[in-house]
Design a protein around this motif. Sequence first.
Motif, PDB file in Angstrom:
ATOM      1  N   ARG A 198       2.698  12.525  10.565  1.00  0.00           N
ATOM      2  CA  ARG A 198       3.136  12.140   8.999  1.00  0.00           C
ATOM      3  C   ARG A 198       4.705  11.624   9.258  1.00  0.00           C
ATOM      4  O   ARG A 198       5.191  10.381   8.656  1.00  0.00           O
ATOM      5  CB  ARG A 198       3.326  13.238   7.971  1.00  0.00           C
ATOM      6  N   ARG A 199       5.376  12.057  10.085  1.00  0.00           N
ATOM      7  CA  ARG A 199       6.909  11.350  10.257  1.00  0.00           C
ATOM      8  C   ARG A 199       6.874  10.559  10.913  1.00  0.00           C
ATOM      9  O   ARG A 199       8.086   9.741  10.982  1.00  0.00           O
ATOM     10  CB  ARG A 199       7.597  12.884  11.054  1.00  0.00           C
ATOM     11  N   ASP A 202       4.173   7.621   7.939  1.00  0.00           N
ATOM     12  CA  ASP A 202       4.357   7.833   6.410  1.00  0.00           C
ATOM     13  C   ASP A 202       5.612   7.751   6.140  1.00  0.00           C
ATOM     14  O   ASP A 202       6.220   6.697   5.409  1.00  0.00           O
ATOM     15  CB  ASP A 202       3.452   8.732   5.914  1.00  0.00           C
ATOM     16  N   THR A 203       6.446   8.756   6.545  1.00  0.00           N
ATOM     17  CA  THR A 203       7.810   9.106   6.156  1.00  0.00           C
ATOM     18  C   THR A 203       8.635   7.763   5.811  1.00  0.00           C
ATOM     19  O   THR A 203       9.295   7.538   4.909  1.00  0.00           O
ATOM     20  CB  THR A 203       8.280  10.078   6.932  1.00  0.00           C
ATOM     21  N   PRO A 204       8.542   7.094   7.069  1.00  0.00           N
ATOM     22  CA  PRO A 204       9.816   5.852   7.285  1.00  0.00           C
ATOM     23  C   PRO A 204       9.269   4.801   6.466  1.00  0.00           C
ATOM     24  O   PRO A 204      10.188   4.023   6.147  1.00  0.00           O
ATOM     25  CB  PRO A 204       9.706   5.537   8.598  1.00  0.00           C
ATOM     26  N   GLY A 206       7.763   5.237   3.219  1.00  0.00           N
ATOM     27  CA  GLY A 206       7.619   5.707   1.914  1.00  0.00           C
ATOM     28  C   GLY A 206       6.197   5.841   1.473  1.00  0.00           C
ATOM     29  O   GLY A 206       5.986   5.744   0.116  1.00  0.00           O
ATOM     30  N   ARG A 208       2.130   8.021   2.012  1.00  0.00           N
ATOM     31  CA  ARG A 208       1.791   9.519   1.784  1.00  0.00           C
ATOM     32  C   ARG A 208       0.219   9.040   1.936  1.00  0.00           C
ATOM     33  O   ARG A 208      -0.482   9.359   1.085  1.00  0.00           O
ATOM     34  CB  ARG A 208       1.786  10.316   0.590  1.00  0.00           C
ATOM     35  N   ALA A 226       4.408   7.593  -1.664  1.00  0.00           N
ATOM     36  CA  ALA A 226       5.015   8.776  -1.340  1.00  0.00           C
ATOM     37  C   ALA A 226       5.194   9.613  -2.831  1.00  0.00           C
ATOM     38  O   ALA A 226       4.989  10.797  -2.995  1.00  0.00           O
ATOM     39  CB  ALA A 226       6.198   9.143  -0.648  1.00  0.00           C
TER      40      ALA A 226
END
Length: 234
Positions: A198-199, A202-204, A206, A208, A226
């Motif tokens: 996920r990190r 997805d996270t960078p 925005g 989910r 997200a």
Amino acid sequence: MRILIVEDEKVLAETVRRGLRNEGFVVDLAHDGVSGMRAAMENPYDVILLDLMLPLKNGYDVLKEIREHRIWTPVLMLTAKDGEYDQTDAFDLGADDYLTKPFSFLVLVARIRALIRRGAPERPVVLAVGTLTLHSVSRGVRRGDTPIWLTAKEYALLHYLMRRHEQVVSKSEILDNVWDSAFEGGDNVVEVYVGYLRRKIDTPFGLRTLTTVRGMGYMLSPDRPADSPASAVD
């Protein structure tokens, strides 16, 4: 149901053949990579059991060549090696399952029956879920035009999730398909690696897309902001 066993340990191969015949399968044997590849290309099989270390042509090369010839018969790799790189290399080339020696015959039969039920869908070279792409030959992963670096195990997990995208997969299914059958750790390792993924995917950005379905498992979906509303999927 017809099975091909490509295994150079003749005693083991014959033992497995006898056992599978007793289970009602029709079984062919090959003891080197060249004859095994020839049999796979000339005959229709429901499953191929393919050893990794073979004379004349190793299991990796056999698998690669039959997939290049668009033969999508499910392949279960058999090997004495148990490193995660061996597993990911096999999955990258188009293997469907993996067992390390020594293995339980009952487990082998269960895996074979599962592969037969699953069938042999075509495997595209490039997998895509929304803007996330995975190139199974180069092992390249991108979100749009941005490359994403993954460890071998993260890559194996993502590869499996992308093949099952928009389906809920349980922790046990992930353990069975991404970790070696001899893995003795707890299923919390799945949560850890899902978090790692996920990190990175997805996270960078925005997004989910790799979500937890409470009480059931995980699901990879096309691009999802997200800040989208929460639900049973989080």
